[in-house]
Scaffold this motif. Sequence first.
Motif, PDB file in Angstrom:
ATOM      1  N   VAL A   1      45.074  60.516  37.079  1.00  0.00           N
ATOM      2  CA  VAL A   1      44.277  60.785  35.886  1.00  0.00           C
ATOM      3  C   VAL A   1      42.802  60.863  36.272  1.00  0.00           C
ATOM      4  N   GLU A   2      42.093  61.828  35.706  1.00  0.00           N
ATOM      5  CA  GLU A   2      40.676  61.998  36.001  1.00  0.00           C
ATOM      6  C   GLU A   2      39.856  60.945  35.264  1.00  0.00           C
ATOM      7  N   ASP A   3      38.911  60.315  35.979  1.00  0.00           N
ATOM      8  CA  ASP A   3      38.056  59.299  35.366  1.00  0.00           C
ATOM      9  C   ASP A   3      36.787  59.923  34.801  1.00  0.00           C
ATOM     10  N   PHE A   4      35.915  59.089  34.271  1.00  0.00           N
ATOM     11  CA  PHE A   4      34.677  59.576  33.657  1.00  0.00           C
ATOM     12  C   PHE A   4      33.696  60.143  34.673  1.00  0.00           C
ATOM     13  N   CYS A   5      33.952  59.970  35.939  1.00  0.00           N
ATOM     14  CA  CYS A   5      33.105  60.529  36.992  1.00  0.00           C
ATOM     15  C   CYS A   5      33.647  61.854  37.512  1.00  0.00           C
ATOM     16  N   GLY A   6      34.778  62.286  36.957  1.00  0.00           N
ATOM     17  CA  GLY A   6      35.373  63.532  37.409  1.00  0.00           C
ATOM     18  C   GLY A   6      36.267  63.372  38.618  1.00  0.00           C
ATOM     19  N   GLN A   7      36.550  62.130  39.010  1.00  0.00           N
ATOM     20  CA  GLN A   7      37.406  61.854  40.155  1.00  0.00           C
ATOM     21  C   GLN A   7      38.827  61.582  39.674  1.00  0.00           C
ATOM     22  N   THR A   8      39.817  62.064  40.415  1.00  0.00           N
ATOM     23  CA  THR A   8      41.208  61.781  40.090  1.00  0.00           C
ATOM     24  C   THR A   8      41.628  60.531  40.835  1.00  0.00           C
ATOM     25  N   ALA A   9      42.125  59.566  40.096  1.00  0.00           N
ATOM     26  CA  ALA A   9      42.524  58.299  40.699  1.00  0.00           C
ATOM     27  C   ALA A   9      43.697  58.520  41.653  1.00  0.00           C
ATOM     28  N   PRO A  10      43.527  58.193  42.950  1.00  0.00           N
ATOM     29  CA  PRO A  10      44.623  58.364  43.903  1.00  0.00           C
ATOM     30  C   PRO A  10      45.693  57.274  43.777  1.00  0.00           C
ATOM     31  N   PHE A  11      45.333  56.165  43.159  1.00  0.00           N
ATOM     32  CA  PHE A  11      46.220  55.019  42.992  1.00  0.00           C
ATOM     33  C   PHE A  11      46.124  54.549  41.547  1.00  0.00           C
ATOM     34  N   ALA A  12      47.160  53.876  41.082  1.00  0.00           N
ATOM     35  CA  ALA A  12      47.032  53.151  39.826  1.00  0.00           C
ATOM     36  C   ALA A  12      46.030  52.033  40.096  1.00  0.00           C
ATOM     37  N   GLN A  13      45.027  51.935  39.250  1.00  0.00           N
ATOM     38  CA  GLN A  13      43.943  50.999  39.535  1.00  0.00           C
ATOM     39  C   GLN A  13      43.277  50.549  38.248  1.00  0.00           C
ATOM     40  N   THR A  14      42.474  49.497  38.382  1.00  0.00           N
ATOM     41  CA  THR A  14      41.559  49.151  37.305  1.00  0.00           C
ATOM     42  C   THR A  14      40.161  49.496  37.782  1.00  0.00           C
ATOM     43  N   HIS A  15      39.289  49.696  36.820  1.00  0.00           N
ATOM     44  CA  HIS A  15      37.923  50.131  37.107  1.00  0.00           C
ATOM     45  C   HIS A  15      36.975  49.175  36.395  1.00  0.00           C
ATOM     46  N   VAL A  16      36.158  48.480  37.160  1.00  0.00           N
ATOM     47  CA  VAL A  16      35.197  47.530  36.616  1.00  0.00           C
ATOM     48  C   VAL A  16      33.949  48.300  36.177  1.00  0.00           C
ATOM     49  N   VAL A  17      33.535  48.069  34.933  1.00  0.00           N
ATOM     50  CA  VAL A  17      32.339  48.712  34.380  1.00  0.00           C
ATOM     51  C   VAL A  17      31.551  47.680  33.571  1.00  0.00           C
ATOM     52  N   GLY A  18      30.338  48.048  33.207  1.00  0.00           N
ATOM     53  CA  GLY A  18      29.547  47.243  32.281  1.00  0.00           C
ATOM     54  C   GLY A  18      29.211  45.853  32.774  1.00  0.00           C
ATOM     55  N   VAL A  19      29.014  45.693  34.070  1.00  0.00           N
ATOM     56  CA  VAL A  19      28.687  44.376  34.625  1.00  0.00           C
ATOM     57  C   VAL A  19      27.255  44.024  34.232  1.00  0.00           C
ATOM     58  N   PHE A  20      27.094  42.879  33.578  1.00  0.00           N
ATOM     59  CA  PHE A  20      25.760  42.432  33.183  1.00  0.00           C
ATOM     60  C   PHE A  20      25.728  40.918  33.072  1.00  0.00           C
ATOM     61  N   VAL A  21      24.671  40.325  33.613  1.00  0.00           N
ATOM     62  CA  VAL A  21      24.385  38.904  33.457  1.00  0.00           C
ATOM     63  C   VAL A  21      22.927  38.795  33.035  1.00  0.00           C
ATOM     64  N   ARG A  22      22.686  38.037  31.968  1.00  0.00           N
ATOM     65  CA  ARG A  22      21.307  37.855  31.493  1.00  0.00           C
ATOM     66  C   ARG A  22      20.460  37.247  32.606  1.00  0.00           C
ATOM     67  N   PRO A  23      19.170  37.606  32.654  1.00  0.00           N
ATOM     68  CA  PRO A  23      18.307  37.108  33.730  1.00  0.00           C
ATOM     69  C   PRO A  23      18.340  35.591  33.912  1.00  0.00           C
ATOM     70  N   GLU A  24      18.391  34.833  32.821  1.00  0.00           N
ATOM     71  CA  GLU A  24      18.370  33.368  32.945  1.00  0.00           C
ATOM     72  C   GLU A  24      19.660  32.801  33.540  1.00  0.00           C
ATOM     73  N   ALA A  25      20.733  33.604  33.595  1.00  0.00           N
ATOM     74  CA  ALA A  25      22.008  33.137  34.157  1.00  0.00           C
ATOM     75  C   ALA A  25      22.281  33.715  35.540  1.00  0.00           C
ATOM     76  N   ARG A  26      21.380  34.525  36.049  1.00  0.00           N
ATOM     77  CA  ARG A  26      21.584  35.096  37.386  1.00  0.00           C
ATOM     78  C   ARG A  26      21.401  34.018  38.441  1.00  0.00           C
ATOM     79  N   GLY A  27      22.196  34.113  39.490  1.00  0.00           N
ATOM     80  CA  GLY A  27      22.136  33.133  40.568  1.00  0.00           C
ATOM     81  C   GLY A  27      22.910  31.861  40.288  1.00  0.00           C
TER      82      GLY A  27
END
Length: 187
Positions: free
Chosen positions: A86-112
């Motif tokens: 299946v084609e992903d949002f980047c136009g790439q066809t997934a060669p394997f069944a996979q999960t895709h991590v998106v939207g990674v965010f940590v507030r500045p006060e919680a970084r580190g």
Amino acid sequence: MSFTVRPVQASEWPLVKELRLAALQDPVAPIAFLETYERAVAQPDDFWQGRAADAALGETVRQFIGESPEGRWLGSVTVLVEPAGVEDFCGQTAPFAQTHVVGVFVRPEARGTGLALVLFDAAVEWSRTQPVDRVRLYVHESNARAQALYEKAGFKRTGVEVTLSAGPEFEYAFPLVSSLPEVRDLG
């Protein structure tokens, strides 16, 4: 800093919206997210309700949040299921069944604090419950902070590069099965 990592609930859509809008105001947002603050803030409530409901259901998407003891959301990661072929949002066809991590965010006060790694652990563990072979993500070539985090979490560059609106992105992957081709460390 103490925190709890857990999946979002459908009723928490206002918090899903607030955290996403905060992420889109981060200085690195133009190279980290494929969405602008202006576009997101204009979305109606039913958009955010649907987003939270889908993530809470956990069938093809799951969102995890890091929450302080006082109930403040400190960070988030979202995982999408991508069937092979299946084609992903980047136009790439997934060669394997996979999960895709998106939207990674940590507030500045919680970084580190280790929150980002615990969020990644939750994403990988949830991925193990899916019929997938690997977990992957894309990161902008200029986002060295994110690249270092992903490598610390056990992801390795695959050699795949895509060009999106903000420029070149590197694919990173975390294999869940040993029969996949070896992921190269190109970092």
